[in-house]
Design a protein around this motif. Structure first.
Motif, PDB file in Angstrom:
ATOM      1  N   UNK A 126     -13.140  21.167 -26.791  1.00  0.00           N
ATOM      2  CA  UNK A 126     -14.373  21.927 -27.020  1.00  0.00           C
ATOM      3  C   UNK A 126     -14.143  23.271 -27.701  1.00  0.00           C
ATOM      4  N   UNK A 127     -13.010  23.944 -27.336  1.00  0.00           N
ATOM      5  CA  UNK A 127     -12.776  25.252 -27.945  1.00  0.00           C
ATOM      6  C   UNK A 127     -11.794  25.192 -29.103  1.00  0.00           C
ATOM      7  N   UNK A 128     -10.957  24.172 -29.165  1.00  0.00           N
ATOM      8  CA  UNK A 128      -9.977  24.070 -30.239  1.00  0.00           C
ATOM      9  C   UNK A 128      -8.743  24.893 -30.001  1.00  0.00           C
ATOM     10  N   UNK A 129      -8.638  25.545 -28.812  1.00  0.00           N
ATOM     11  CA  UNK A 129      -7.478  26.385 -28.536  1.00  0.00           C
ATOM     12  C   UNK A 129      -6.480  25.605 -27.690  1.00  0.00           C
ATOM     13  N   UNK A 130      -5.213  25.604 -28.122  1.00  0.00           N
ATOM     14  CA  UNK A 130      -4.184  24.905 -27.349  1.00  0.00           C
ATOM     15  C   UNK A 130      -3.915  25.648 -26.051  1.00  0.00           C
ATOM     16  N   UNK A 131      -3.944  26.990 -26.121  1.00  0.00           N
ATOM     17  CA  UNK A 131      -3.767  27.816 -24.933  1.00  0.00           C
ATOM     18  C   UNK A 131      -5.079  27.835 -24.142  1.00  0.00           C
ATOM     19  N   UNK A 132      -5.052  27.147 -23.001  1.00  0.00           N
ATOM     20  CA  UNK A 132      -6.306  26.977 -22.249  1.00  0.00           C
ATOM     21  C   UNK A 132      -6.847  28.326 -21.788  1.00  0.00           C
ATOM     22  N   UNK A 133      -5.929  29.223 -21.417  1.00  0.00           N
ATOM     23  CA  UNK A 133      -6.382  30.514 -20.872  1.00  0.00           C
ATOM     24  C   UNK A 133      -7.205  31.269 -21.921  1.00  0.00           C
ATOM     25  N   UNK A 205       1.421  41.709 -34.079  1.00  0.00           N
ATOM     26  CA  UNK A 205       0.534  40.887 -34.913  1.00  0.00           C
ATOM     27  C   UNK A 205       0.757  39.408 -34.626  1.00  0.00           C
ATOM     28  N   UNK A 206       2.032  39.042 -34.409  1.00  0.00           N
ATOM     29  CA  UNK A 206       2.340  37.644 -34.074  1.00  0.00           C
ATOM     30  C   UNK A 206       1.656  37.242 -32.769  1.00  0.00           C
ATOM     31  N   UNK A 207       1.726  38.118 -31.768  1.00  0.00           N
ATOM     32  CA  UNK A 207       1.120  37.787 -30.473  1.00  0.00           C
ATOM     33  C   UNK A 207      -0.390  37.642 -30.622  1.00  0.00           C
ATOM     34  N   UNK A 208      -1.019  38.516 -31.447  1.00  0.00           N
ATOM     35  CA  UNK A 208      -2.477  38.434 -31.612  1.00  0.00           C
ATOM     36  C   UNK A 208      -2.850  37.147 -32.338  1.00  0.00           C
ATOM     37  N   UNK A 209      -2.159  36.857 -33.450  1.00  0.00           N
ATOM     38  CA  UNK A 209      -2.552  35.697 -34.260  1.00  0.00           C
ATOM     39  C   UNK A 209      -2.242  34.392 -33.557  1.00  0.00           C
ATOM     40  N   UNK A 210      -1.249  34.403 -32.655  1.00  0.00           N
ATOM     41  CA  UNK A 210      -0.907  33.180 -31.932  1.00  0.00           C
ATOM     42  C   UNK A 210      -1.604  33.097 -30.588  1.00  0.00           C
ATOM     43  N   UNK A 211      -2.639  33.908 -30.398  1.00  0.00           N
ATOM     44  CA  UNK A 211      -3.289  33.959 -29.095  1.00  0.00           C
ATOM     45  C   UNK A 211      -3.828  32.631 -28.642  1.00  0.00           C
ATOM     46  N   UNK A 212      -4.304  31.792 -29.587  1.00  0.00           N
ATOM     47  CA  UNK A 212      -4.884  30.521 -29.179  1.00  0.00           C
ATOM     48  C   UNK A 212      -3.850  29.407 -29.165  1.00  0.00           C
ATOM     49  N   UNK A 213      -2.593  29.716 -29.531  1.00  0.00           N
ATOM     50  CA  UNK A 213      -1.554  28.682 -29.553  1.00  0.00           C
ATOM     51  C   UNK A 213      -0.510  28.868 -28.454  1.00  0.00           C
ATOM     52  N   UNK A 214      -0.208  30.125 -28.145  1.00  0.00           N
ATOM     53  CA  UNK A 214       0.859  30.384 -27.168  1.00  0.00           C
ATOM     54  C   UNK A 214       0.396  31.508 -26.246  1.00  0.00           C
ATOM     55  N   UNK A 215       1.138  31.745 -25.163  1.00  0.00           N
ATOM     56  CA  UNK A 215       0.746  32.853 -24.298  1.00  0.00           C
ATOM     57  C   UNK A 215       0.623  34.167 -25.069  1.00  0.00           C
ATOM     58  N   UNK A 216      -0.388  34.913 -24.759  1.00  0.00           N
ATOM     59  CA  UNK A 216      -0.614  36.164 -25.485  1.00  0.00           C
ATOM     60  C   UNK A 216      -2.093  36.302 -25.777  1.00  0.00           C
ATOM     61  N   UNK A 217      -2.416  37.006 -26.843  1.00  0.00           N
ATOM     62  CA  UNK A 217      -3.818  37.194 -27.184  1.00  0.00           C
ATOM     63  C   UNK A 217      -4.110  38.621 -27.541  1.00  0.00           C
ATOM     64  N   UNK A 284      -7.850  21.530 -36.731  1.00  0.00           N
ATOM     65  CA  UNK A 284      -6.947  20.734 -35.896  1.00  0.00           C
ATOM     66  C   UNK A 284      -6.231  21.656 -34.922  1.00  0.00           C
ATOM     67  N   UNK A 285      -6.278  21.342 -33.632  1.00  0.00           N
ATOM     68  CA  UNK A 285      -5.607  22.189 -32.640  1.00  0.00           C
ATOM     69  C   UNK A 285      -4.114  22.276 -32.920  1.00  0.00           C
ATOM     70  N   UNK A 286      -3.564  23.489 -32.891  1.00  0.00           N
ATOM     71  CA  UNK A 286      -2.144  23.692 -33.163  1.00  0.00           C
ATOM     72  C   UNK A 286      -1.924  24.447 -34.451  1.00  0.00           C
ATOM     73  N   UNK A 287      -2.906  24.422 -35.374  1.00  0.00           N
ATOM     74  CA  UNK A 287      -2.771  25.220 -36.600  1.00  0.00           C
ATOM     75  C   UNK A 287      -3.122  26.680 -36.312  1.00  0.00           C
ATOM     76  N   UNK A 288      -2.626  27.564 -37.194  1.00  0.00           N
ATOM     77  CA  UNK A 288      -2.983  28.977 -37.023  1.00  0.00           C
ATOM     78  C   UNK A 288      -4.480  29.166 -37.237  1.00  0.00           C
ATOM     79  N   UNK A 289      -5.004  28.576 -38.331  1.00  0.00           N
ATOM     80  CA  UNK A 289      -6.442  28.718 -38.597  1.00  0.00           C
ATOM     81  C   UNK A 289      -7.143  27.536 -37.961  1.00  0.00           C
TER      82      UNK A 289
END
Lengths: 321, 105
Positions: A126-133, A205-217, A284-289
């Motif tokens: 539903x959200x497209x984010x791999x990182x559920x949090x 910047x890496x942590x912000x842009x990868x917020x929906x893929x890995x821990x961070x945000x 597609x979930x897992x891409x940066x965009x």
């Protein structure tokens, strides 16, 4: 400047006092060691007596002021007992409340409902984010996170109201004495900051842009960037930092980030309240965009947090940005 | 071979834990800033290196261990710099710290 206690009785201290006009050097000339010592002890006695008198007067004044409040004395006499009784009552209340709580980890608990199942099973779809949090706090619970970001904004504004020195002589002196006690232009710190600050910024910047893929945000990445800014300021000073981050940049970045963030979220609210479909492609979930607006919300939250951290530091240090 | 590697890793991690305990004890035991800084530096350098080394030995050479080594390099740089800044600040503002010989327990 602190002076040693035995400096006072030396010849040079008397000369200094004479030069400063604090005593008559010639009259005070000691005829022998004994006389000087007697004089000193007399002086000490005098000051002691004066201190005692002052203290007694102050105590008398305090008594005069507090005498009408006689019940305060009674209260102070029973303060310990009253505090103990209140503590025991609070303890009993809390223990009773805890005993009424459901057992930990039981399947029938009110916390174990369909919401958690929905988050875990359908969150990515539903959200497209791999990182559920991230999907949870920026999408399902976006309203809560919006309140948190507003709290940051209000906190920074309150600190500004209290500590910002607008203009005038005070501003000049606060800027001049900004690094009064600190060692200026420390070459060791500067060399390391030269190497570290870009690394810290890239990592943030890496942590912000990868917020929906890995821990961070947004929150953690913004805190990292703010720490990098603080390191840069403490190494190079406000003059060099002001070339890329001054009050104007701060105002524009902070207010526009908050506005864009709120407009992104109001899109969600409008669509959700009217039962309309989300027209932003999730990718597609897992891409940066991917994951729709979550990436942009992360960027705005990161800007907000970085600005707030840096503003706190600068305001507490010299009362301005 | 596997056992040797495991035992080496455990020894490294145990020494790291001991060093960390010594560092924490020193930070609370001493009263003077520079003595406490010295105690804290043990945890920041030796304990960190031994802990990372133990994990690298346990994991083998991979991207994970390279990241651990990078963490050690960055933390060695930053912790020494922060100690340096604290020391200069202390020398600037504390009149009594000129007597460097004192050891306040």
């Amino acid at each position: 400047m602190k002076k040693r206690s035995d400096y006072r009785s030396t010849f040079y201290s008397r000369i200094e006092n004479f030069v400063n006009g604090r005593e008559e050097f010639l009259l005070y000339k000691p005829k022998g060691d004994l006389e000087a010592k007697q004089l000193e002890s007399l002086e000490a006695e005098l000051t002691e007596a004066a201190d005692l008198l002052e203290k007694r007067e102050a105590r008398q004044r305090l008594q005069d002021m507090t005498e009408p409040l006689d019940f305060l004395k009674k209260f102070h006499r029973h303060y310990g007992k009253i505090a103990a009784i209140i503590c025991v009552m609070l303890l009993i209340l809390l223990l009773v409340a805890v005993s009424w709580l459901p057992p930990f980890g039981h399947p029938d608990n009110p916390a174990e409902n369909e919401v958690i199942k929905r988050y875990i099973e359908k969150g990515e779809e539903e959200t497209g984010a791999v990182n559920i949090v991230t999907g949870l706090i920026l999408n399902y619970r976006g309203f809560d996170t919006m309140g948190e970001t507003h709290v940051l904004f209000i906190a920074a504004s309150c600190v500004m109201i209290l500590l910002l020195i607008a203009e005038g002589e005070e501003k000049k002196s606060s800027y001049a004495f900004d690094r009064y006690l600190e060692p200026k232009n420390d070459i060791i710190v500067q060399k390391v900051a030269n190497f570290l600050v870009p690394v810290v910024f890239v990592f943030g910047i890496y942590v912000i842009l990868n917020g929906h893929l890995s821990p961070g945000g947004g929150f953690s990445g913004g805190a990292i960037i703010g720490a990098g800014l603080i390191l840069y300021v403490s190494a190079f000073g406000f003059k060099k930092t002001g070339r890329f981050f001054n009050e104007h940049v701060y105002k524009v970045a902070k207010v526009s980030a908050l506005c864009f963030y709120v407009s992104c979220l109001s899109y969600y609210f409008y669509m959700g309240a009217h039962g309309l479909d989300n027209h932003i492609p999730l990718g597609t979930p897992g891409n940066i965009i991917s994951s729709g607006l979550i990436l942009f919300i992360n960027i705005f939250v990161g800007t907000e947090v970085a600005c707030t951290m840096y503003a706190f530091y600068a305001l507490f240090r010299k009362g301005g940005l | 071979m596997e056992w040797v590697r495991f035992i080496a890793a455990v020894i490294c991690l145990a020494f790291a834990a001991i060093m960390e305990i010594i560092a924490i004890y020193g930070v609370y035991r001493f009263r003077f800033v520079m003595n406490r800084m010295h105690a804290a530096a043990i945890g920041d350098t030796l304990a960190l290196l031994l802990g990372a080394l133990g994990l690298v030995i346990l994991k083998g050479l991979s991207w994970f261990s390279l990241k651990m080594i990078l963490v050690v390099i960055l933390l060695w740089m930053t912790s020494s710099i922060s100690s340096h800044v604290i020391m200069r600040m202390e020398l600037c503002i504390d009149e009594e710290s000129i007597d460097l010989e004192r050891i306040d327990m």
